[in-house]
Design a protein around this motif. Structure first.
Motif, PDB file in Angstrom:
ATOM      1  N   LEU A 175     -47.991  55.086   0.905  1.00 48.71           N
ATOM      2  CA  LEU A 175     -49.006  54.931   1.515  1.00 48.71           C
ATOM      3  C   LEU A 175     -49.935  56.337   1.062  1.00 48.71           C
ATOM      4  CD1 LEU A 175     -48.190  52.348   2.362  1.00 48.71           C
ATOM      5  CD2 LEU A 175     -49.498  52.723   4.515  1.00 48.71           C
ATOM      6  N   ASN A 176     -51.172  56.372   0.741  1.00 46.28           N
ATOM      7  CA  ASN A 176     -52.009  57.425   0.678  1.00 46.28           C
ATOM      8  C   ASN A 176     -53.058  57.396   1.633  1.00 46.28           C
ATOM      9  OD1 ASN A 176     -49.870  58.394  -1.147  1.00 46.28           O
ATOM     10  ND2 ASN A 176     -51.328  58.742  -2.811  1.00 46.28           N
ATOM     11  N   ARG A 177     -53.767  58.412   1.820  1.00 50.75           N
ATOM     12  CA  ARG A 177     -55.131  58.329   2.649  1.00 50.75           C
ATOM     13  C   ARG A 177     -56.265  58.428   1.276  1.00 50.75           C
ATOM     14  NH1 ARG A 177     -56.989  57.031   7.452  1.00 50.75           N
ATOM     15  NH2 ARG A 177     -55.813  58.535   9.151  1.00 50.75           N
ATOM     16  N   ASN A 178     -57.255  57.820   1.694  1.00 51.73           N
ATOM     17  CA  ASN A 178     -58.449  57.762   0.706  1.00 51.73           C
ATOM     18  C   ASN A 178     -59.694  57.516   1.383  1.00 51.73           C
ATOM     19  OD1 ASN A 178     -60.182  56.300  -1.288  1.00 51.73           O
ATOM     20  ND2 ASN A 178     -59.042  57.628  -2.461  1.00 51.73           N
ATOM     21  N   LYS A 179     -60.586  58.227   1.475  1.00 51.17           N
ATOM     22  CA  LYS A 179     -61.712  58.125   2.070  1.00 51.17           C
ATOM     23  C   LYS A 179     -61.681  57.568   3.721  1.00 51.17           C
ATOM     24  CE  LYS A 179     -64.199  57.091  -2.170  1.00 51.17           C
ATOM     25  NZ  LYS A 179     -64.795  56.207  -3.040  1.00 51.17           N
ATOM     26  N   GLY A 180     -60.575  58.126   4.127  1.00 46.60           N
ATOM     27  CA  GLY A 180     -60.313  57.615   5.664  1.00 46.60           C
ATOM     28  C   GLY A 180     -59.669  56.602   5.865  1.00 46.60           C
ATOM     29  N   ALA A 181     -59.111  55.836   4.686  1.00 48.52           N
ATOM     30  CA  ALA A 181     -58.293  54.637   4.857  1.00 48.52           C
ATOM     31  C   ALA A 181     -56.966  54.492   4.197  1.00 48.52           C
ATOM     32  CB  ALA A 181     -59.109  53.462   4.342  1.00 48.52           C
ATOM     33  N   TRP A 182     -56.113  53.622   4.311  1.00 51.61           N
ATOM     34  CA  TRP A 182     -54.934  53.729   3.452  1.00 51.61           C
ATOM     35  C   TRP A 182     -54.983  52.930   2.296  1.00 51.61           C
ATOM     36  CZ3 TRP A 182     -51.681  57.366   4.805  1.00 51.61           C
ATOM     37  CH2 TRP A 182     -51.734  57.936   6.077  1.00 51.61           C
ATOM     38  N   PHE A 239     -58.258  47.071   4.816  1.00 56.51           N
ATOM     39  CA  PHE A 239     -56.893  46.352   5.429  1.00 56.51           C
ATOM     40  C   PHE A 239     -56.425  47.434   6.754  1.00 56.51           C
ATOM     41  CE2 PHE A 239     -57.263  44.305   1.360  1.00 56.51           C
ATOM     42  CZ  PHE A 239     -56.889  43.033   1.769  1.00 56.51           C
ATOM     43  N   LYS A 240     -55.807  46.680   7.665  1.00 57.21           N
ATOM     44  CA  LYS A 240     -55.170  47.564   8.538  1.00 57.21           C
ATOM     45  C   LYS A 240     -54.168  48.165   8.021  1.00 57.21           C
ATOM     46  CE  LYS A 240     -56.364  44.014  11.949  1.00 57.21           C
ATOM     47  NZ  LYS A 240     -55.846  43.227  12.943  1.00 57.21           N
ATOM     48  N   VAL A 241     -53.388  49.267   8.408  1.00 57.19           N
ATOM     49  CA  VAL A 241     -52.374  50.073   8.068  1.00 57.19           C
ATOM     50  C   VAL A 241     -51.186  49.369   8.060  1.00 57.19           C
ATOM     51  CG1 VAL A 241     -51.862  50.979  10.215  1.00 57.19           C
ATOM     52  CG2 VAL A 241     -51.370  52.428   7.998  1.00 57.19           C
ATOM     53  N   GLU A 242     -50.920  48.231   9.048  1.00 62.32           N
ATOM     54  CA  GLU A 242     -49.964  47.563   8.824  1.00 62.32           C
ATOM     55  C   GLU A 242     -49.847  46.437   7.942  1.00 62.32           C
ATOM     56  OE1 GLU A 242     -50.832  48.900  13.110  1.00 62.32           O
ATOM     57  OE2 GLU A 242     -51.908  47.426  11.485  1.00 62.32           O
ATOM     58  N   GLU A 243     -50.921  46.105   7.450  1.00 59.54           N
ATOM     59  CA  GLU A 243     -51.118  45.076   6.241  1.00 59.54           C
ATOM     60  C   GLU A 243     -50.772  45.964   5.004  1.00 59.54           C
ATOM     61  OE1 GLU A 243     -54.452  42.052   8.056  1.00 59.54           O
ATOM     62  OE2 GLU A 243     -55.260  43.858   7.160  1.00 59.54           O
ATOM     63  N   VAL A 244     -51.253  47.074   4.861  1.00 60.51           N
ATOM     64  CA  VAL A 244     -51.076  47.968   3.728  1.00 60.51           C
ATOM     65  C   VAL A 244     -49.555  48.443   3.519  1.00 60.51           C
ATOM     66  CG1 VAL A 244     -51.662  49.927   2.611  1.00 60.51           C
ATOM     67  CG2 VAL A 244     -53.527  48.825   3.780  1.00 60.51           C
ATOM     68  N   GLU A 245     -49.088  48.562   4.726  1.00 58.60           N
ATOM     69  CA  GLU A 245     -47.527  49.153   4.927  1.00 58.60           C
ATOM     70  C   GLU A 245     -46.559  47.574   4.185  1.00 58.60           C
ATOM     71  OE1 GLU A 245     -47.044  49.916   8.997  1.00 58.60           O
ATOM     72  OE2 GLU A 245     -47.246  52.097   8.468  1.00 58.60           O
ATOM     73  N   LEU A 246     -46.975  46.474   4.816  1.00 60.59           N
ATOM     74  CA  LEU A 246     -46.619  45.433   4.170  1.00 60.59           C
ATOM     75  C   LEU A 246     -46.582  44.995   2.804  1.00 60.59           C
ATOM     76  CD1 LEU A 246     -45.112  42.708   5.188  1.00 60.59           C
ATOM     77  CD2 LEU A 246     -47.369  41.691   5.580  1.00 60.59           C
TER      78      LEU A 246
END
Length: 83
Positions: free
Chosen positions: A40-47, A18-25
């Motif tokens: 939000l945490n970083r994991n394998k280059g994604a959020w 997912f896009k960071v905006e979607e994860v934030e939502l």
């Protein structure tokens, strides 16, 4: 049910695609609607959405009855699981 994992103190939703905006939502919705403490945490280059240990009990109360017994360990912080 399978796109999550127990972490050292809490649990996380594996939202890598997912896009960071979607994860934030999602994190915001979980906080506002269910009063879950999230970040939000970083994991394998994604959020990913992390649910803090202080909110794991509330998350388990919300979804525990719907989780297959084989996957119940995902709602227990790593190192504390006892079947």
């Amino acid at each position: 049910m399978d796109d999550g994992t127990a972490d050292r103190a809490g649990v996380s939703f594996q939202t890598h695609s997912f896009k960071v905006e979607e994860v934030e939502l999602l994190a915001t919705a979980l906080n506002h609607r269910y009063a879950l403490k999230t970040s939000l945490n970083r994991n394998k280059g994604a959020w990913v959405v992390y649910v803090h240990g202080s909110s794991v009990g509330a998350l388990k109360a919300l979804v525990g009855a719907h989780v297959l017994p084989e996957l119940a360990y995902k709602l227990v912080p790593r190192g504390t699981w006892t079947p």
